[in-house]
Design a protein around this motif. Structure first.
Motif, PDB file in Angstrom:
ATOM      1  N   LEU A 328       0.831  -1.205   0.000  1.00 54.97           N
ATOM      2  CA  LEU A 328       0.000   0.000   0.000  1.00 54.97           C
ATOM      3  C   LEU A 328       0.870   1.261   0.000  1.00 54.97           C
ATOM      4  N   THR A 329       1.938   1.242   0.770  1.00 51.93           N
ATOM      5  CA  THR A 329       2.865   2.381   0.798  1.00 51.93           C
ATOM      6  C   THR A 329       3.509   2.597  -0.563  1.00 51.93           C
ATOM      7  N   ARG A 330       3.931   1.500  -1.204  1.00 48.01           N
ATOM      8  CA  ARG A 330       4.521   1.613  -2.534  1.00 48.01           C
ATOM      9  C   ARG A 330       3.565   2.272  -3.520  1.00 48.01           C
ATOM     10  N   GLU A 331       2.294   1.894  -3.462  1.00 50.40           N
ATOM     11  CA  GLU A 331       1.332   2.442  -4.410  1.00 50.40           C
ATOM     12  C   GLU A 331       0.993   3.900  -4.097  1.00 50.40           C
ATOM     13  N   LEU A 342      -5.164   2.971  -3.996  1.00 50.77           N
ATOM     14  CA  LEU A 342      -5.913   1.901  -3.323  1.00 50.77           C
ATOM     15  C   LEU A 342      -6.275   0.791  -4.307  1.00 50.77           C
ATOM     16  N   ALA A 343      -6.645   1.165  -5.520  1.00 50.04           N
ATOM     17  CA  ALA A 343      -7.010   0.157  -6.522  1.00 50.04           C
ATOM     18  C   ALA A 343      -5.813  -0.715  -6.888  1.00 50.04           C
ATOM     19  N   ALA A 344      -4.648  -0.112  -7.035  1.00 49.78           N
ATOM     20  CA  ALA A 344      -3.447  -0.880  -7.390  1.00 49.78           C
ATOM     21  C   ALA A 344      -3.034  -1.806  -6.256  1.00 49.78           C
ATOM     22  N   TYR A 345      -3.143  -1.322  -5.033  1.00 51.47           N
ATOM     23  CA  TYR A 345      -2.850  -2.146  -3.844  1.00 51.47           C
ATOM     24  C   TYR A 345      -3.770  -3.356  -3.802  1.00 51.47           C
ATOM     25  N   GLU A 346      -5.063  -3.128  -3.955  1.00 47.34           N
ATOM     26  CA  GLU A 346      -6.018  -4.238  -3.891  1.00 47.34           C
ATOM     27  C   GLU A 346      -5.813  -5.227  -5.022  1.00 47.34           C
ATOM     28  N   ALA A 347      -5.478  -4.729  -6.192  1.00 49.07           N
ATOM     29  CA  ALA A 347      -5.295  -5.612  -7.346  1.00 49.07           C
ATOM     30  C   ALA A 347      -4.184  -6.622  -7.103  1.00 49.07           C
TER      31      ALA A 347
END
Length: 429
Positions: A328-331, A342-347
């Motif tokens: 999540l931090t990276r995204e 948030l979308a990239a983290y969840e994906a």
């Protein structure tokens, strides 16, 4: 703007420290009036230890934790089934640590207070609701004991790291109901006892119906030569057993489960002695929740046990929460504190943890103990008479693959969070 984090456990505090590392402000809100080092022992796997080291916690972990040397499985008779090196001994670049959960949380808490400031870690703040604003999100808080409103805070995003009983998840999925109990009960404790096997071994003995797990969580002996040994006794209860499913932290009565383990006194470990000499044990139902189709709603997302509570099989609960925090931090570093982050983290994280939740329901790498029990309930001379070497290796390798800690793959991976290099200032004075 500030990232609001509901929950001051291992996942929430790791996220706060990670955001601080990339220069993003974070504020942690915890329901309880005081954060105390509660719980019993846990294992933190190399892929998660790597992330804690990236946060500058290596020295504190080395002082407080035991470097796990090996994991070994045994039958209910104490006969060896499978063992494998762990951490550095297995070829990872990072150790595996056995540590008291409360000790790890305290390390994270102390570090967060030092780096973010005490005003960024607020206790007695239970999230009661939230509203999206033009520029972010507004979170409202109450004193959980009285129900009295105690204010609101605004931020760019709201991250739910508030555990298996997540208030955020409950609002997002109001029809979900309580966690799912599968009929198994855990009794957990810490006992001062003699070292066993290598002195840094994590063992699992038994089978699906009756199991015992233990490992040391202190590096040095006390004045009497004893080490702190964390243990877990588990039994799958019959369908007619009436269990108070919603009582998750009840002091256990030893005489209710000790009889099942009375004859588990192996030549290398005294299981009944560990149970009998424990000053205080706790009773838990073995619960999880079904994987969700979605974690993210606008500027809100779930992480850790709020997102993917799983059975404590394969030592992955805390480790996966740490990985959530780092991804999540990276995204957020890549996309800013936005819906896109948030979308990239969840994906990435939702499919990975869904697979792990389902694999843990099938006993993960502990399948080897059940297979031995089914094929040779009365014992054996050597385990390969019962279970082939290939079967043993395949089960262990598959779990590492799904959980994301294959040695060669992990060692070759770049850091999850790459901190941008700061260019030195130039100019003429």
């Amino acid at each position: 703007m500030t990232i609001l984090i509901a929950g001051g456990g291992i996942g929430g505090l790791t996220l706060a420290l990670s955001l601080h590392q990339i220069g993003v402000a974070a504020k942690v809100f915890e329901s309880v009036p005081e954060l105390k080092p509660l719980g019993v022992g846990i294992n933190v796997l190399p892929h998660a230890v790597r992330e804690l080291i990236e946060l500058g916690l290596a020295e504190r972990l080395e002082e407080a934790a035991v470097r796990t040397k090996e994991l070994a499985y045994f039958s209910k008779r104490g006969q060896p089934i499978w063992s494998e090196p762990r951490g550095l001994e297995a070829g990872y670049k990072w150790p595996q640590f056995s540590i008291h959960r409360g000790t790890l949380q305290q390390i994270l808490l102390d570090t967060a207070i030092e780096r973010l400031g005490r005003d960024s870690i607020l206790t007695n703040h239970h999230l009661s609701g939230w509203t999206e604003t033009d520029n972010g999100i507004r979170a409202d808080f109450i004193d959980k004991a009285t129900g009295k409103a105690i204010g609101a805070d605004e931020g760019a995003l709201l991250i739910a790291a508030d555990g298996i009983h997540s208030a955020v998840r409950e609002k997002l999925y109001p029809q979900e109901g309580p966690p799912i109990w599968n009929g198994r009960i855990l009794w957990r404790g810490v006992t001062a006892a003699n070292a066993f096997l290598s002195g840094r071994t994590m063992i699992m003995a038994g089978h699906e119906i009756l199991k015992f797990v233990c490992y040391p969580i202190s590096q040095a002996p006390d004045a009497s030569g004893k080490y702190l040994i964390n243990w877990v006794a588990e039994r799958h209860m019959p369908p007619t057993y009436q269990w108070r499913r919603e009582d998750y932290n009840r002091t256990a009565k030893l005489d209710e489960f000790l009889p099942w383990f009375e004859d588990w006194n192996f030549d290398w470990l005294d299981v009944p002695g560990l149970i009998r000499n424990c000053p205080r044990a706790y009773e838990y139902p073995l619960v999880d929740r079904d994987p969700l189709p979605r974690w993210t709603f606008g500027r809100v997302t779930l992480m850790g046990d709020a997102a993917h509570p799983m059975y404590p099989i394969g030592s992955n609960g805390a480790s996966q929460a740490i990985l959530d925090a780092r991804v999540l931090t990276r995204e957020i570093l890549a996309h800013g504190p936005t819906n896109a982050a948030l979308a990239a983290y969840e994906a990435e994280r939702r499919p990975a943890t869904t697979d792990l939740v389902m694999l843990n329901r099938r006993n993960g790498p502990e399948q080897v103990m059940q297979l031995v029990e089914e094929r040779a309930p009365n014992g054996y001379k050597v385990v390969t008479d019962v279970l082939s070497q290939q079967e043993l290796e395949d089960i262990a390798a598959n779990y590492k693959r799904v959980a994301g800690f294959q040695v060669e793959v992990l060692n070759a991976k770049p850091p999850i969070v790459r901190i941008p290099e700061r260019k030195p200032k130039t100019g003429i004075a």
